[in-house]
Design a protein around this motif. Sequence first.
Motif, PDB file in Angstrom:
ATOM      1  N   ASN A   1     117.845  85.041  99.016  1.00  0.00           N
ATOM      2  CA  ASN A   1     118.318  83.504  99.233  1.00  0.00           C
ATOM      3  C   ASN A   1     119.521  82.961  98.118  1.00  0.00           C
ATOM      4  O   ASN A   1     120.817  82.371  98.124  1.00  0.00           O
TER       5      ASN A   1
ATOM      6  N   MET B   1     117.003  82.624 104.549  1.00  0.00           N
ATOM      7  CA  MET B   1     115.325  82.217 104.774  1.00  0.00           C
ATOM      8  C   MET B   1     114.824  81.118 104.728  1.00  0.00           C
ATOM      9  O   MET B   1     114.871  80.847 103.130  1.00  0.00           O
TER      10      MET B   1
ATOM     11  N   ALA C   1     110.028  82.800 109.527  1.00  0.00           N
ATOM     12  CA  ALA C   1     110.603  82.284 108.916  1.00  0.00           C
ATOM     13  C   ALA C   1     112.441  82.087 109.779  1.00  0.00           C
ATOM     14  O   ALA C   1     112.525  82.448 111.433  1.00  0.00           O
ATOM     15  N   ARG C   2     113.087  81.103 109.831  1.00  0.00           N
ATOM     16  CA  ARG C   2     114.297  80.155 109.991  1.00  0.00           C
ATOM     17  C   ARG C   2     115.404  81.331 109.029  1.00  0.00           C
ATOM     18  O   ARG C   2     115.539  80.881 108.154  1.00  0.00           O
ATOM     19  N   TYR C   3     116.185  82.044 109.762  1.00  0.00           N
ATOM     20  CA  TYR C   3     117.354  83.246 108.732  1.00  0.00           C
ATOM     21  C   TYR C   3     118.307  82.863 109.671  1.00  0.00           C
ATOM     22  O   TYR C   3     118.399  82.212 111.138  1.00  0.00           O
TER      23      TYR C   3
ATOM     24  N   GLU D   1     121.535  80.847 113.121  1.00  0.00           N
ATOM     25  CA  GLU D   1     119.999  80.772 112.911  1.00  0.00           C
ATOM     26  C   GLU D   1     119.171  81.308 113.659  1.00  0.00           C
ATOM     27  O   GLU D   1     119.452  80.644 115.184  1.00  0.00           O
TER      28      GLU D   1
ATOM     29  N   THR E   1     113.251  84.402 113.019  1.00  0.00           N
ATOM     30  CA  THR E   1     111.897  85.738 113.299  1.00  0.00           C
ATOM     31  C   THR E   1     111.205  85.845 112.635  1.00  0.00           C
ATOM     32  O   THR E   1     110.214  85.056 111.217  1.00  0.00           O
TER      33      THR E   1
ATOM     34  N   TRP F   1     109.280  88.782 109.731  1.00  0.00           N
ATOM     35  CA  TRP F   1     108.791  89.850 108.370  1.00  0.00           C
ATOM     36  C   TRP F   1     108.164  90.112 108.193  1.00  0.00           C
ATOM     37  O   TRP F   1     107.251  89.834 107.708  1.00  0.00           O
TER      38      TRP F   1
ATOM     39  N   THR G   1     112.416  93.426 110.194  1.00  0.00           N
ATOM     40  CA  THR G   1     112.025  92.153 110.498  1.00  0.00           C
ATOM     41  C   THR G   1     113.043  92.451 111.805  1.00  0.00           C
ATOM     42  O   THR G   1     113.246  93.065 112.556  1.00  0.00           O
TER      43      THR G   1
END
Length: 107
Positions: free
Chosen positions: A21, A62, A76-78, A85, A88, A90, A104
């Motif tokens: 991030n 993410m 997660a929202r990647y 966006e 996803t 992981w 991922t």
Amino acid sequence: MTVPVDQLADPAVRDFVTALNGGDRSGLHRVLAPGATMSDDGSDRNLQEWLEREVLSSGGHMDVESESDDGRTLIARYRNDTWGEMRTRWRFTVAEGKVTRFETGQA
């Protein structure tokens, strides 16, 4: 709802997400074990090339929605500047405090 990164259960995963991030290349390299591997949507990729393309040069970020498996599986929202966006999943393999593999793909 998101899980604050500093509250992620697994320290290596927490460090990975923090570095990702922050666009922190050296932080990512510190948390990855030598010879670490990864896959994206079921296909193995060159880890360094993937990180450069999908994370570092494209503003990857993410927002973790949930964690399971003692913090080693995340939903997660990647997002990045290339793909926008997406939701996803992981999955991380960790040994001796380092990420040895992550997988991922879309959730």
